[in-house]
Design a protein around this motif. Structure first.
Motif, short mmCIF file in Angstrom:
data_model
loop_
_atom_site.label_atom_id
_atom_site.label_comp_id
_atom_site.label_asym_id
_atom_site.label_seq_id
_atom_site.Cartn_x
_atom_site.Cartn_y
_atom_site.Cartn_z
N CYS A 24 0.84 -1.20 0.00
CA CYS A 24 0.00 0.00 0.00
C CYS A 24 0.88 1.25 0.00
O CYS A 24 0.40 2.36 0.19
CB CYS A 24 -0.92 0.01 1.22
N GLY A 25 2.19 1.05 -0.17
CA GLY A 25 3.12 2.16 -0.26
C GLY A 25 3.76 2.53 1.06
O GLY A 25 3.64 1.83 2.05
N THR A 48 -11.18 -6.23 2.97
CA THR A 48 -12.47 -6.59 2.39
C THR A 48 -12.35 -7.69 1.36
O THR A 48 -13.14 -8.63 1.34
CB THR A 48 -13.13 -5.34 1.76
N SER A 49 -11.32 -7.60 0.52
CA SER A 49 -11.14 -8.59 -0.55
C SER A 49 -10.48 -9.88 -0.05
O SER A 49 -10.51 -10.89 -0.74
CB SER A 49 -10.31 -7.99 -1.68
N GLY A 50 -9.86 -9.82 1.11
CA GLY A 50 -9.18 -10.99 1.65
C GLY A 50 -7.82 -11.27 1.03
O GLY A 50 -7.24 -12.33 1.24
N THR A 51 -7.28 -10.26 0.30
CA THR A 51 -6.00 -10.48 -0.38
C THR A 51 -4.79 -10.13 0.47
O THR A 51 -3.71 -10.65 0.25
CB THR A 51 -5.93 -9.64 -1.67
N GLY A 52 -4.95 -9.22 1.41
CA GLY A 52 -3.84 -8.81 2.26
C GLY A 52 -3.01 -7.70 1.64
O GLY A 52 -2.96 -7.55 0.41
N ALA A 53 -2.37 -6.91 2.51
CA ALA A 53 -1.52 -5.80 2.05
C ALA A 53 -0.71 -5.28 3.23
O ALA A 53 -1.00 -5.59 4.39
CB ALA A 53 -2.35 -4.67 1.46
N GLU A 54 0.31 -4.47 2.91
CA GLU A 54 1.19 -3.88 3.92
C GLU A 54 1.36 -2.40 3.62
O GLU A 54 1.56 -2.01 2.47
CB GLU A 54 2.55 -4.57 3.90
N TYR A 71 2.02 -1.73 8.96
CA TYR A 71 0.67 -2.23 9.23
C TYR A 71 0.38 -3.29 8.18
O TYR A 71 0.50 -3.03 6.98
CB TYR A 71 -0.36 -1.10 9.14
N ARG A 72 -0.03 -4.48 8.64
CA ARG A 72 -0.24 -5.59 7.71
C ARG A 72 -1.62 -6.23 7.91
O ARG A 72 -1.98 -6.59 9.02
CB ARG A 72 0.83 -6.65 7.93
#
Length: 115
Positions: A24-25, A48-54, A71-72
């Motif tokens: 997420c930058g 929401t999508s269940g894909t995950g991000a940081e 934040y993950r």
């Protein structure tokens, strides 16, 4: 002339081997303490999508020392995982790994515990 070398603690194994997630930058927290909306929207969409991000957020102490917070949102886990790399020369220095199971927003992650 003497050289000054800052000794930084190595990241914990859990950080070095963390699951690769979409980025997420990297953002700097503004003077109001708010994280720019793009980063928080990205994490919310990943949850929401269940894909995950940081999302990597940089804060600075009054003296100008950086504190990096990762934040993950991890797929198939509730809440957020948070890693903090503090380089605060006058406070706690080093790494912290937190599990924040009720977190759904940055920076208000609710109650966390050491992971």
């Amino acid at each position: 002339m003497a050289a000054v070398v800052a000794v930084l603690k190595m990241p914990p194994w859990s950080f070095l081997t963390r699951e690769d997630l979409a980025s997420c930058g990297e953002v700097n927290r503004d003077m109001t303490g708010e994280v720019p909306g793009d980063g928080t929207a990205c994490l919310a969409a990943a949850e929401t999508s269940g894909t995950g991000a940081e999302l990597k957020v940089t804060d600075y102490t009054v003296e100008g020392d950086p504190i990096f917070t990762y934040y993950r949102v991890v797929p198939e886990r509730s809440g957020m995982e948070v890693f903090i790399d503090s380089r605060d020369g006058y406070g706690k220095k080093g790494w912290t790994h937190l599990s924040c199971p009720q977190a759904h927003a940055v920076p208000d992650v609710g109650t966390c515990e050491e992971a």
